[in-house]
Design a protein around this motif. Structure first.
Motif, PDB file in Angstrom:
ATOM      1  N   ALA A   2     -19.332 -26.917 -42.282  1.00 57.21           N
ATOM      2  CA  ALA A   2     -18.309 -27.826 -41.760  1.00 57.21           C
ATOM      3  C   ALA A   2     -18.151 -29.083 -42.609  1.00 57.21           C
ATOM      4  N   GLY A   3     -19.268 -29.614 -43.128  1.00 55.49           N
ATOM      5  CA  GLY A   3     -19.171 -30.893 -43.828  1.00 55.49           C
ATOM      6  C   GLY A   3     -19.268 -30.824 -45.335  1.00 55.49           C
ATOM      7  N   VAL A   4     -19.337 -29.619 -45.913  1.00 60.04           N
ATOM      8  CA  VAL A   4     -19.494 -29.510 -47.364  1.00 60.04           C
ATOM      9  C   VAL A   4     -18.625 -28.386 -47.916  1.00 60.04           C
ATOM     10  N   ASP A   5     -18.526 -28.347 -49.223  1.00 57.78           N
ATOM     11  CA  ASP A   5     -17.821 -27.272 -49.908  1.00 57.78           C
ATOM     12  C   ASP A   5     -18.527 -25.947 -49.632  1.00 57.78           C
ATOM     13  N   SER A   6     -17.768 -24.889 -49.449  1.00 63.15           N
ATOM     14  CA  SER A   6     -18.359 -23.601 -49.102  1.00 63.15           C
ATOM     15  C   SER A   6     -19.242 -23.046 -50.223  1.00 63.15           C
ATOM     16  N   ASP A   7     -18.890 -23.305 -51.484  1.00 65.25           N
ATOM     17  CA  ASP A   7     -19.719 -22.829 -52.596  1.00 65.25           C
ATOM     18  C   ASP A   7     -21.063 -23.559 -52.630  1.00 65.25           C
ATOM     19  N   PHE A   8     -21.058 -24.869 -52.345  1.00 65.85           N
ATOM     20  CA  PHE A   8     -22.314 -25.599 -52.279  1.00 65.85           C
ATOM     21  C   PHE A   8     -23.170 -25.082 -51.122  1.00 65.85           C
ATOM     22  N   ALA A   9     -22.541 -24.794 -49.996  1.00 68.35           N
ATOM     23  CA  ALA A   9     -23.278 -24.273 -48.838  1.00 68.35           C
ATOM     24  C   ALA A   9     -23.952 -22.944 -49.194  1.00 68.35           C
ATOM     25  N   THR A  10     -23.246 -22.097 -49.932  1.00 71.03           N
ATOM     26  CA  THR A  10     -23.827 -20.829 -50.370  1.00 71.03           C
ATOM     27  C   THR A  10     -25.023 -21.072 -51.278  1.00 71.03           C
ATOM     28  N   PHE A  11     -24.900 -22.020 -52.193  1.00 73.51           N
ATOM     29  CA  PHE A  11     -25.987 -22.365 -53.104  1.00 73.51           C
ATOM     30  C   PHE A  11     -27.219 -22.835 -52.336  1.00 73.51           C
ATOM     31  N   ALA A  12     -27.021 -23.742 -51.383  1.00 73.22           N
ATOM     32  CA  ALA A  12     -28.143 -24.262 -50.594  1.00 73.22           C
ATOM     33  C   ALA A  12     -28.830 -23.140 -49.817  1.00 73.22           C
ATOM     34  N   ARG A  13     -28.055 -22.279 -49.200  1.00 73.08           N
ATOM     35  CA  ARG A  13     -28.617 -21.152 -48.454  1.00 73.08           C
ATOM     36  C   ARG A  13     -29.396 -20.226 -49.387  1.00 73.08           C
ATOM     37  N   THR A  14     -28.852 -19.977 -50.558  1.00 71.29           N
ATOM     38  CA  THR A  14     -29.501 -19.086 -51.519  1.00 71.29           C
ATOM     39  C   THR A  14     -30.847 -19.642 -51.963  1.00 71.29           C
TER      40      THR A  14
END
Length: 142
Positions: free
Chosen positions: A28-40
């Motif tokens: 919700a609060g960040v870019d979706s690509d960054f969210a994927t990176f953090a999860r990875t």
């Protein structure tokens, strides 16, 4: 029971269910690509810790190039899938995105039959059809 594929598949589904909800809140609060990176990063750290703690890290040179190739390609497919999934969550509703994502079950059945020579019965194909139909129906806006 822990030696059963069904046990681990159900456990996988149980862990997968909240991922859509947690990812929706996280993206919700960040870019979706960054969210994927953090999860990875979290997934990589957790998997590495489990392999290390269990003492299952293979000795250098014991893993074949073919194995690395297929695992690498699988990783690329996973990464692409996750990037698309998080983008879809950023743009849509989790309750509609997740069922469409699960059409991967249908694709696996078709690809396993075509490329791996696996055989599915009529009843199995009926189930695959119902999964596809269910995903489409759940994703529809009422």
């Amino acid at each position: 029971m822990t030696g059963s594929w069904a046990f681990w598949a159900l456990l996988s589904a149980g862990f997968a269910a909240p991922t859509a909800l947690l990812a929706m809140a996280g993206v919700a609060g960040v870019d979706s690509d960054f969210a994927t990176f953090a999860r990875t990063l979290v997934v990589a750290l957790l998997a590495g810790l489990i392999v290390f703690a269990a003492g299952r890290w293979p000795a250098p040179g014991t893993v074949t190039a073919r194995t690395y190739l297929y695992l690498g390609l699988s990783g690329l497919a996973t990464g692409a899938s996750w990037l698309c999934y998080f983008r879809a969550l950023k743009l849509g509703e989790a309750a509609r995105v997740a069922p469409i994502d699960k059409l991967s079950v249908v694709f696996v059945a078709v690809f396993a039959t075509l490329f791996l020579g696996e055989k599915l019965s009529f009843l199995n194909w009926a189930g695959v059809f119902l999964i596809a139909l269910g995903a489409v129906l759940v994703a529809q806006r009422a």
